[in-house]
Scaffold this active site. Structure first.
Site, short mmCIF file in Angstrom:
data_model
loop_
_atom_site.label_atom_id
_atom_site.label_comp_id
_atom_site.label_asym_id
_atom_site.label_seq_id
_atom_site.Cartn_x
_atom_site.Cartn_y
_atom_site.Cartn_z
N HIS A 1 0.64 -1.15 0.03
CA HIS A 1 0.00 -0.04 0.06
C HIS A 1 0.96 1.31 -0.09
CE1 HIS A 1 0.58 -0.29 4.59
NE2 HIS A 1 0.57 0.91 4.29
N THR B 1 3.04 -3.08 9.64
CA THR B 1 2.04 -2.91 8.67
C THR B 1 0.84 -2.03 8.98
OG1 THR B 1 2.46 -4.96 7.52
CG2 THR B 1 0.38 -4.17 6.98
N ALA B 2 0.52 -2.26 10.06
CA ALA B 2 -0.80 -1.47 10.41
C ALA B 2 -0.85 -0.85 12.02
CB ALA B 2 -2.03 -2.40 10.26
N ILE B 3 -1.69 -0.24 12.23
CA ILE B 3 -2.14 0.32 13.67
C ILE B 3 -3.64 0.42 13.89
CG2 ILE B 3 0.26 1.57 14.14
CD1 ILE B 3 -1.71 4.07 13.65
N ASP C 1 0.07 -7.86 1.21
CA ASP C 1 0.39 -6.37 1.33
C ASP C 1 1.98 -6.03 1.62
OD1 ASP C 1 0.04 -3.53 1.57
OD2 ASP C 1 -0.39 -3.49 3.64
N SER D 1 4.89 2.02 8.09
CA SER D 1 4.53 0.95 7.58
C SER D 1 5.77 0.52 6.50
CB SER D 1 3.49 1.39 6.24
OG SER D 1 2.44 1.86 7.01
N GLY E 1 -6.97 -27.28 -2.77
CA GLY E 1 -8.13 -27.74 -3.51
C GLY E 1 -9.20 -28.36 -2.48
#
Length: 468
Positions: free
Chosen positions: A108, A231-233, A138, A215, A271
């Site tokens: 991102h 990556t994120a908060i 991401d 990030s 599968g």
């Protein structure tokens, strides 16, 4: 003074009770140890963390007459409206994982960018190219175009599964663009799900302060090894609330290796469809506490089917590692290299089984031969083939779903002028359900006055009528 004595006593008691674990990982036991610093870890890892500047140029419509009347009358086609380039820049962090100039960051951060540059802590700046972009995780891989002769300082990956809740970690990145910053914390949780950042819900949670700009930065352990990509908060204000998430090192290593080898991600295909095990299901399956991934459907002839897995099986372990839910299985399974095999520990009707599952790639060619429609009137120039497992897995179709997909179009062909697009799934023509490519080829060669066409495009079903 009393508080200091109590703290030392508590530490002493913890060490005594910790037993074998305390022999490997200990807490400070003296004033000298309390005065120890993270500086050596930072000096080791920080040179591998870079700032990432991604520039995007979009065409914005701007009107010379900012008048509601003109905008309402002419709309987007106003003769007074011009397209003007609009430059925007996103800021993030990245981690050097190979001294040749291979850098991991978040997808991102660089998505849609035309110009991506990185800068080191000492101010040196380098132009990079995007080698790999993976929305599912991401993660993205960059490569420096003109690396220095002596290369870069790379950060080593931590050994798989070495991280534990309570371990000290450092987050290194460039929050808010203020420059390289180091924050400390502990691992608050492992295997966090429901974060909503990527398709693989298996995150490290930490209370080390992570803010916008972090990030793509590094989460490292006390040996200076990479344990995750920040990556994120979780935040309502945009700032750190002590809840940050990082993609684990094993997934990051998988993507980095794919980037180093050429930029193609090849994931294994199971599968089979999975669901979580509820309390009621666990009781009925004699599992004890609810855990594992329950198989609800198996693709005929797929890897799971060939290995002997059946609906009702519960996968409890992958290569000796416990599986809490389907998300944990997807993570463990998807980071395994194609061409090898995994060992699954499975519960079936009260019995325990060990099943060896070959790791096979999801083959886009499965689904029958591709056909070019010729002498087919409005459909001439379309390349079609029968639906295969790629589309079934992508759209979540039932495993017995049949249909024909458009795989390509000849430029300026009748099919292209008709409005067909690559990826369209032709469901029916004039009320006849289309199941086979040869069936479609015969039908479209019939002389008719018009076609009632039913097509699936993405998540939409389009019904239309066109003349023959």
């Amino acid at each position: 003074m009393i508080r200091q004595v109590f703290a030392v006593f508590a530490l002493f008691l913890f060490v005594q009770v910790g037993g074998a674990y305390a022999q490997e990982k200990t807490v400070p036991q003296s004033k000298v140890q309390i005065n120890l610093s993270f500086a050596p870890v930072v000096k080791s890892a920080a040179p591998s963390v870079v700032n990432v500047y991604a520039t995007k140029i979009t065409q914005q419509r701007q009107s010379d007459f900012n008048d509601p009347f003109f905008n309402r009358f002419f709309g987007q086609n106003s003769p007074f409206t011009q397209r003007r380039p609009q430059k925007s820049q996103s800021l993030g962090s990245g981690v050097v994982v190979d001294k040749s100039g291979i850098i991991l960051t978040n997808n991102h951060v660089v998505a849609g960018a035309q110009d991506i540059r990185i800068s080191l802590a000492d101010g040196q700046e380098f132009l990079t190219e995007l080698v790999l972009a993976d929305e599912e995780t991401d993660l993205a891989v960059l490569k420096v175009k003109n690396p220095p002769q002596d290369g870069f300082v790379e950060v080593p990956f931590a050994s798989d599964e070495s991280l534990e809740v309570g371990d000290l970690v450092l987050a290194i990145g460039n929050p808010f663009g203020v420059g390289q910053t180091v924050t400390s914390g502990i691992v608050s949780a492992l295997a966090r799900t429901g974060v909503g950042v990527s398709d693989f819900q298996f995150f490290i949670q930490t209370d080390a302060a992570i803010n916008p700009g972090n990030s793509g930065g590094a989460l490292v352990n006390m040996r200076g090894e990479l344990v995750g990509i920040n990556t994120a908060i979780y935040s309502r204000s945009g700032g750190s609330n002590g809840i940050g998430f990082a993609i684990p090192a094993s997934m990051a290593r998988f993507i980095a290796d794919a980037g180093i080898k050429g930029g193609e991600i090849i994931r294994p295909w199971l599968g089979a469809r999975l669901q979580a095990v509820s309390n009621d299901l666990a009781a009925g399956l004699l599992l004890g506490p609810p855990r594992g991934a329950l198989i609800t459907d198996v693709y005929p002839g797929g890897p799971a089917d060939q290995a002997g897995l059946v609906s009702g099986d519960v996968i409890l372990e992958v290569n000796g590692r416990g599986i809490a839910d389907p998300g944990a299985f997807e993570y463990r399974f998807s980071t395994q290299p194609v061409g090898e095999q995994v060992e699954l520990y499975v519960a079936r009707g009260g019995d325990a089984l060990v099943i060896k599952l070959p790791l096979v790639a999801l083959n886009d060619g499965v689904g029958g031969d591709q056909i070019l429609l010729e002498n087919a009137g409005r459909f001439s120039g379309a390349y079609v083939r029968e639906i295969g497992p790629v589309e079934i897995e992508k759209y979540g179709f039932p495993y017995d779903f049949t249909g024909v997909i458009v795989k390509g179009l000849v430029d300026n062909s009748a099919a292209q002028r008709l409005g067909l697009r690559e990826g369209d799934i032709i469901l029916s023509l004039n009320g006849t359900v289309i199941e086979r490519a040869k069936q479609l080829e015969k039908i479209v060669q019939r002389p008719v006055s018009g076609w009632r066409l039913r097509v699936r495009r993405g998540n939409q079903v389009i019904n239309s009528f066109v003349s023959g």
